[in-house]
Design an enzyme around this catalytic site. Structure first.
Site, short mmCIF file in Angstrom:
data_model
loop_
_atom_site.label_atom_id
_atom_site.label_comp_id
_atom_site.label_asym_id
_atom_site.label_seq_id
_atom_site.Cartn_x
_atom_site.Cartn_y
_atom_site.Cartn_z
N THR A 1 75.79 47.43 2.47
CA THR A 1 75.57 45.86 2.14
C THR A 1 74.93 45.00 3.04
OG1 THR A 1 77.79 46.34 0.83
CG2 THR A 1 76.98 44.00 1.13
N LYS B 1 75.48 44.22 -5.51
CA LYS B 1 76.70 44.63 -4.77
C LYS B 1 77.53 43.28 -4.31
CE LYS B 1 79.36 46.37 -1.96
NZ LYS B 1 79.22 47.29 -0.94
N LYS C 1 81.67 39.01 7.31
CA LYS C 1 80.19 39.35 6.98
C LYS C 1 79.45 39.13 5.66
CE LYS C 1 78.52 43.19 6.63
NZ LYS C 1 77.94 44.10 5.92
#
Length: 314
Positions: A122, A198, A266
């Protein structure tokens, strides 16, 4: 996420790319870079599918279970890539990916002309497109293929993946991808499209956690029976993984970690930045960021990211 809709799309995508470009395990050499919990599980499934496999990780001891399966441990990313038709990376964040790709002994230094690199991490859409350009300039191919699912799904070879890049190369790589992620969604030709897909999936997941926590907090403060609210939420969120989180958040089970609060922060920052790129403000994601930062300030950075729900409940 709408499982029924996904089922329809999965059925369609599984029929694509089954032509002569597909190769058998005996015809392909694979390398895997990054052996965290997800990476080890994915690499093990690739090896069990019969592919010749080279692996690399900064901490070499994490390769032990894969070596036991017959994988070869390489000394550098370049050495792992040297004989690979397809290289797969599973790394923590943008900085780790960029370093492993561009270092003097990195992926691009070893990857053969025409070889394919599939990035399952990711990362930001901006870096995805940058990686695509870097590989193309070197005569290599980059496919963005971030995966969706927790470690148990990875171990069971039941991950979902969004892929974007050259359609012919995706078709030729499909058998390898399917060995760890049989649910394959081809979302476009630009690498960033898979990264955005995603992040949207993670945004839906993170938002669901927040909704569960706020609903339980409201019920608790209103003296509603906890069992009743759990039943309501379980019925509303039909996805099995979401149902697990209903119980997890209700019982404040934050020590059984599927994804850490620091990792969640994050990803939420990536969501906010990606939306800003198209002049969209994700106010819900900004709230999630604040709650994750508050969770980490309390020392919960290594707890399951669902701990963000306790900021409201406390």
């Amino acid at each position: 996420m709408n499982v029924g809709l996904f089922g329809v799309v999965i059925s369609a995508t599984r029929q694509e790319g089954r032509g002569s470009a597909m190769k058998s395990p005996a015809e392909l050499t694979v390398a895997f870079i990054g052996l965290g919990k997800m990476g080890v599980a994915m690499a093990a499934n690739i090896r069990r599918a019969g592919y010749s496999l080279a692996v690399w990780n900064r901490s070499a001891d994490k390769a032990a279970p894969l070596i036991a399966l017959g994988a070869r441990l390489a000394k550098t990313p370049a050495a792992a890539a040297a004989d690979a038709d397809i290289l797969i990376s599973s790394l923590a964040d943008d900085d780790a990916v960029k370093a492993v790709v561009s270092e003097p002994d990195g992926v691009l230094a070893g990857l053969r002309p025409g070889a394919v690199h599939i990035g399952t991490s990711t990362i930001s859409p901006t870096l995805s497109d940058e990686l695509e350009r870097m590989h193309a300039a070197a005569g290599r191919c980059y496919i963005a293929g971030p995966v969706v699912g927790r470690v148990p799904a990875a171990e069971a070879a039941q991950l979902l993946t969004f892929v974007a890049g050259d359609a012919e190369r995706i078709g030729a790589s499909r058998s390898v991808i399917a060995s760890y992620a049989p649910m394959i969604f081809v979302v476009g030709e630009r690498a960033s499209q898979a990264s955005i897909a995603k992040l949207i999936a993670n945004f839906l997941g993170a938002s669901a956690l927040d909704l569960i926590g706020q609903s339980l907090a409201w019920a608790e403060k209103s003296d509603l029976p906890s069992a009743l609210v759990q039943q309501m939420l379980s019925s509303f969120f039909a996805n099995p993984a979401t149902r697990e989180y209903v119980t997890k958040i209700s019982e404040r089970d934050f020590d059984a970690v599927g994804f850490t609060a620091s990792g969640g922060l994050k990803d939420v920052k990536l969501m906010i930045a990606a939306a800003q790129d198209v002049n969209l403000r994700l106010s819900s994601a900004e709230a999630l960021r604040s709650k994750l930062e508050a969770s980490i300030a309390r020392g919960w950075q290594d707890k399951d990211w669902s701990c963000l729900t306790d900021i409201d409940r406390r």
